[in-house]
Design a protein around this motif. Structure first.
Motif, PDB file in Angstrom:
ATOM      1  N   UNK A 475       0.861  -1.182   0.000  1.00 48.55           N
ATOM      2  CA  UNK A 475       0.000   0.000   0.000  1.00 48.55           C
ATOM      3  C   UNK A 475       0.896   1.231   0.000  1.00 48.55           C
ATOM      4  N   UNK A 476       0.641   2.169  -0.908  1.00 49.35           N
ATOM      5  CA  UNK A 476       1.365   3.433  -0.983  1.00 49.35           C
ATOM      6  C   UNK A 476       0.399   4.580  -0.722  1.00 49.35           C
ATOM      7  N   UNK A 477       0.842   5.575   0.043  1.00 52.48           N
ATOM      8  CA  UNK A 477      -0.004   6.714   0.398  1.00 52.48           C
ATOM      9  C   UNK A 477       0.877   7.900   0.762  1.00 52.48           C
ATOM     10  N   UNK A 478       0.343   9.122   0.734  1.00 52.19           N
ATOM     11  CA  UNK A 478       1.159  10.297   1.067  1.00 52.19           C
ATOM     12  C   UNK A 478       1.664  10.247   2.505  1.00 52.19           C
ATOM     13  N   UNK A 479       2.882  10.696   2.701  1.00 49.42           N
ATOM     14  CA  UNK A 479       3.487  10.657   4.038  1.00 49.42           C
ATOM     15  C   UNK A 479       2.787  11.577   5.023  1.00 49.42           C
ATOM     16  N   UNK A 480       2.099  12.607   4.534  1.00 53.81           N
ATOM     17  CA  UNK A 480       1.415  13.541   5.431  1.00 53.81           C
ATOM     18  C   UNK A 480       0.014  13.070   5.804  1.00 53.81           C
ATOM     19  N   UNK A 481      -0.374  11.885   5.361  1.00 54.51           N
ATOM     20  CA  UNK A 481      -1.710  11.357   5.683  1.00 54.51           C
ATOM     21  C   UNK A 481      -1.628  10.531   6.968  1.00 54.51           C
ATOM     22  N   UNK A 482      -2.568  10.762   7.880  1.00 51.10           N
ATOM     23  CA  UNK A 482      -2.630   9.973   9.101  1.00 51.10           C
ATOM     24  C   UNK A 482      -2.802   8.491   8.746  1.00 51.10           C
ATOM     25  N   UNK A 483      -2.051   7.642   9.434  1.00 47.98           N
ATOM     26  CA  UNK A 483      -2.209   6.208   9.210  1.00 47.98           C
ATOM     27  C   UNK A 483      -1.863   5.445  10.488  1.00 47.98           C
ATOM     28  N   UNK A 484      -2.535   4.324  10.674  1.00 48.43           N
ATOM     29  CA  UNK A 484      -2.309   3.475  11.836  1.00 48.43           C
ATOM     30  C   UNK A 484      -2.897   2.111  11.554  1.00 48.43           C
ATOM     31  N   UNK A 485      -3.001   1.278  12.574  1.00 41.03           N
ATOM     32  CA  UNK A 485      -3.610  -0.040  12.384  1.00 41.03           C
ATOM     33  C   UNK A 485      -4.538  -0.344  13.547  1.00 41.03           C
ATOM     34  N   UNK A 486      -5.505  -1.199  13.279  1.00 40.20           N
ATOM     35  CA  UNK A 486      -6.379  -1.698  14.329  1.00 40.20           C
ATOM     36  C   UNK A 486      -5.646  -2.812  15.106  1.00 40.20           C
ATOM     37  N   UNK A 487      -5.852  -2.907  16.418  1.00 39.53           N
ATOM     38  CA  UNK A 487      -5.283  -4.031  17.169  1.00 39.53           C
ATOM     39  C   UNK A 487      -5.873  -5.356  16.681  1.00 39.53           C
ATOM     40  N   UNK A 488      -5.139  -6.435  16.930  1.00 34.02           N
ATOM     41  CA  UNK A 488      -5.651  -7.765  16.577  1.00 34.02           C
ATOM     42  C   UNK A 488      -5.440  -8.703  17.762  1.00 34.02           C
ATOM     43  N   UNK A 489      -6.192  -9.771  17.781  1.00 32.98           N
ATOM     44  CA  UNK A 489      -6.232 -10.629  18.956  1.00 32.98           C
ATOM     45  C   UNK A 489      -5.021 -11.509  19.157  1.00 32.98           C
ATOM     46  N   UNK A 490      -4.609 -12.226  18.130  1.00 31.72           N
ATOM     47  CA  UNK A 490      -3.501 -13.171  18.287  1.00 31.72           C
ATOM     48  C   UNK A 490      -2.822 -13.375  16.945  1.00 31.72           C
ATOM     49  N   UNK A 491      -1.628 -13.985  16.995  1.00 25.98           N
ATOM     50  CA  UNK A 491      -0.888 -14.243  15.763  1.00 25.98           C
ATOM     51  C   UNK A 491       0.236 -13.245  15.562  1.00 25.98           C
ATOM     52  N   UNK A 492       0.688 -13.148  14.324  1.00 26.11           N
ATOM     53  CA  UNK A 492       1.829 -12.303  13.977  1.00 26.11           C
ATOM     54  C   UNK A 492       1.473 -11.439  12.772  1.00 26.11           C
ATOM     55  N   UNK A 493       1.864 -10.180  12.856  1.00 24.73           N
ATOM     56  CA  UNK A 493       1.692  -9.244  11.740  1.00 24.73           C
ATOM     57  C   UNK A 493       3.082  -8.711  11.409  1.00 24.73           C
ATOM     58  N   UNK A 494       3.650  -9.205  10.308  1.00 23.83           N
ATOM     59  CA  UNK A 494       5.032  -8.882   9.923  1.00 23.83           C
ATOM     60  C   UNK A 494       4.997  -8.047   8.657  1.00 23.83           C
ATOM     61  N   UNK A 495       5.594  -6.867   8.722  1.00 22.04           N
ATOM     62  CA  UNK A 495       5.561  -5.956   7.585  1.00 22.04           C
ATOM     63  C   UNK A 495       6.958  -5.391   7.307  1.00 22.04           C
ATOM     64  N   UNK A 496       7.105  -4.867   6.085  1.00 25.64           N
ATOM     65  CA  UNK A 496       8.239  -4.020   5.745  1.00 25.64           C
ATOM     66  C   UNK A 496       7.642  -2.669   5.332  1.00 25.64           C
ATOM     67  N   UNK A 497       8.325  -1.605   5.650  1.00 24.76           N
ATOM     68  CA  UNK A 497       7.794  -0.278   5.337  1.00 24.76           C
ATOM     69  C   UNK A 497       8.949   0.638   4.974  1.00 24.76           C
ATOM     70  N   UNK A 498       8.620   1.761   4.344  1.00 24.25           N
ATOM     71  CA  UNK A 498       9.645   2.684   3.920  1.00 24.25           C
ATOM     72  C   UNK A 498       9.015   4.051   3.660  1.00 24.25           C
ATOM     73  N   UNK A 499       9.868   5.052   3.616  1.00 24.42           N
ATOM     74  CA  UNK A 499       9.489   6.386   3.148  1.00 24.42           C
ATOM     75  C   UNK A 499      10.313   6.696   1.905  1.00 24.42           C
ATOM     76  N   UNK A 500       9.672   7.383   0.981  1.00 26.24           N
ATOM     77  CA  UNK A 500      10.349   7.853  -0.239  1.00 26.24           C
ATOM     78  C   UNK A 500      10.409   9.369  -0.173  1.00 26.24           C
TER      79      UNK A 500
END
Length: 501
Positions: A475-500
């Motif tokens: 997912x790509x979006x402007x850096x000045x846009x608010x962003x976050x994630x909802x909590x989750x109950x169990x398991x693993x959420x593995x991501x890579x992220x970057x700024x351009x």
């Protein structure tokens, strides 16, 4: 005084006199700032054909390859430079720095660099990071702590040690700062740093006590009034924040401006933010202001919000085409880099860990493959944008050559999430999903939220869009846009992220 020649002029002159090593090296280094690295490399290669094994040219070649993200070539060029003659302090520092970024053993290289430049504190920080990366958390801690005992007012060292101890799951993050304050109680900068660290860590009660002690010792300085204004903003103490802001210029520096904007939004005064729009937009640090202008425009039904955050055009989702086996290999690689045992001190991560150092500079094959596909997606994104618009945070500064200015991995476990946040130093931000937990049917557990301000601001504004994470999805979006994630109950959420940028 005559102005410096344009880059084109300097490049042309250097091409005609490639035997002038100093001039060639100077222009090649300038090419990095101009985002003309390919031109710089062509010039250096031309000069090396004229004078093979010239250390200064090989050194600059390594720096150019590093900026382009061709870390393997950067390492090779710097090694060749070291073999071409006595190693200078600057070359030793470059070799150590690039090796650390590449994910190679770098502690010994940092030792050599420190021997040649013992007073260079940036190299000392790199040495500590290299030790930690090679499994020597205790050695890294001891190194920084020892230097701080000798140099108790080394602010960058205190900040690095506090971050490292937080990541290691320790509870004595500020012990070295407290010891330094105890030994040099009149060193105001140490008090300021302690207050800033506590603020970023959201330890507001402790921050209030430190601030009270500092005021008792130093009086009502402008810096402490500003700290009080920022603390009162986060505590939601409207009266105290109003009183503090009335005594200072809230636009004097970036952090203070951001807190003034946060205060106005939190107290339901978005019209005050909108009224300051011309002044804010004219600032060099306007990227820090845009997210709050967007909130204020939404709260006041300002028609410009559609111009500012055109979500259908500015948010894009890509499937990068990774197979399950490729994703598993990437996941294994990324998990090996999550050495921290606790969430970072001053990031949005809650209930998880974040890797240290620029992820996309590493030489691991799965990471190189990911970077290559992401670069293709970024090029697609840029090509799809409408015509540039002067003054727009996204369309007004489309980079001629997009460059990664930060990259990392985040691993969240059960209950983990990202607090809604921003990346004001970037132009374009991201989320790439490697592994995600199963969400219960009908829920938004683990979803990415775009456009939803922090809950503490009390705006009640919903996200523009929520996106269900899928392995292999970018997912790509402007850096000045608010962003976050909802909590989750169990398991693993593995991501890579970057700024351009």
């Amino acid at each position: 005084m005559a102005s410096a020649p344009s880059f084109e002029t300097a490049l042309s002159l250097a091409r005609r006199d490639v035997g002038n090593v100093a001039a060639v090296a100077s222009v090649a280094v300038r090419a990095i700032d101009e985002r003309r690295e390919e031109d710089g490399l062509a010039l250096v290669d031309q000069a090396l054909r004229h004078a093979p094994r010239t250390q200064a040219l090989l050194h600059v070649r390594g720096l150019l390859y590093r900026t382009l993200g061709e870390t393997d070539r950067a390492v090779a060029a710097l090694d060749e430079a070291a073999a071409a003659g006595p190693v200078t302090a600057r070359l030793a520092q470059a070799r150590a720095h690039v090796a650390l970024e590449a994910g190679l053993p770098a502690a010994a290289l940092h030792e050599e660099a420190r021997r040649l430049a013992p007073l260079d504190m940036a190299t000392a920080l790199g040495h500590a990071a290299a030790l930690a990366a090679e499994g020597g958390d205790g050695e890294a801690d001891a190194l920084l702590a020892d230097i701080l005992r000798q140099n108790p007012v080394w602010l960058e060292g205190h900040a690095a040690l506090a971050r490292a101890r937080q990541a290691a799951g320790r509870t004595d993050q500020l012990a070295a700062i407290d010891a330094a304050i105890g030994g040099t109680p009149g060193e105001f900068a140490l008090w300021q740093l302690k207050i800033a660290i506590q603020h970023r860590a959201r330890e507001y009660g402790a921050e209030a006590r430190t601030l009270a002690e500092a005021r008792q010792r130093f009086g009502e300085s402008q810096a402490l009034v500003a700290a009080a204004a920022m603390l009162s903003t986060e505590l939601g103490d409207a009266g105290a924040a109003d009183a503090a802001f009335a005594r200072i210029d809230p636009f004097a520096e970036t952090a203070l401006m951001v807190h003034w904007l946060r205060h106005q939004v939190r107290q339901g005064r978005p019209e005050r933010v909108v009224a300051q729009a011309p002044r804010l937009i004219a600032r060099a640090d306007v990227n820090d202001a845009w997210p709050y202008l967007s909130i204020a425009m939404r709260m006041t039904n300002d028609a410009r919000i559609g111009w500012l955050e055109d979500v259908p055009r500015f948010v894009r989702v890509f499937d990068l085409g990774f197979s399950p086996a490729e994703l598993n290999g990437l996941a294994t690689c990324l998990r090996s880099l999550h050495l921290a045992r606790a969430q970072p001190l001053d990031q949005s991560v809650r209930g998880g860990t974040q890797t240290d150092g620029p992820l996309f500079q590493r030489m691991d094959a799965p990471i190189r493959a990911l970077r290559a596909r992401i670069e293709t997606a970024i090029a697609d994104y840029v090509a799809s944008l409408p015509d540039p618009i002067e003054g727009h945070p996204l369309l007004g500064r489309i980079p001629r050559r997009p460059r990664f200015i930060g990259s990392w991995s985040v691993r969240l476990t059960g209950g983990g999430f990202h607090d809604s946040h921003l990346h004001p130093y970037g132009w374009l931000s991201s989320a790439f999903y490697v592994a995600v937990p199963d969400a219960p049917a009908g829920s938004e557990e683990g979803f990415l939220t775009l456009g939803e301000p922090q809950e503490i601001l009390g705006t009640g504004l919903p996200p523009y869009r929520t996106i269900a994470p899928r392995p292999g999805q970018l997912v790509l979006f402007p850096s000045t846009m608010w962003h976050g994630t909802r909590p989750f109950g169990s398991g693993e959420r593995l991501t890579a992220a970057f700024d351009v940028g």
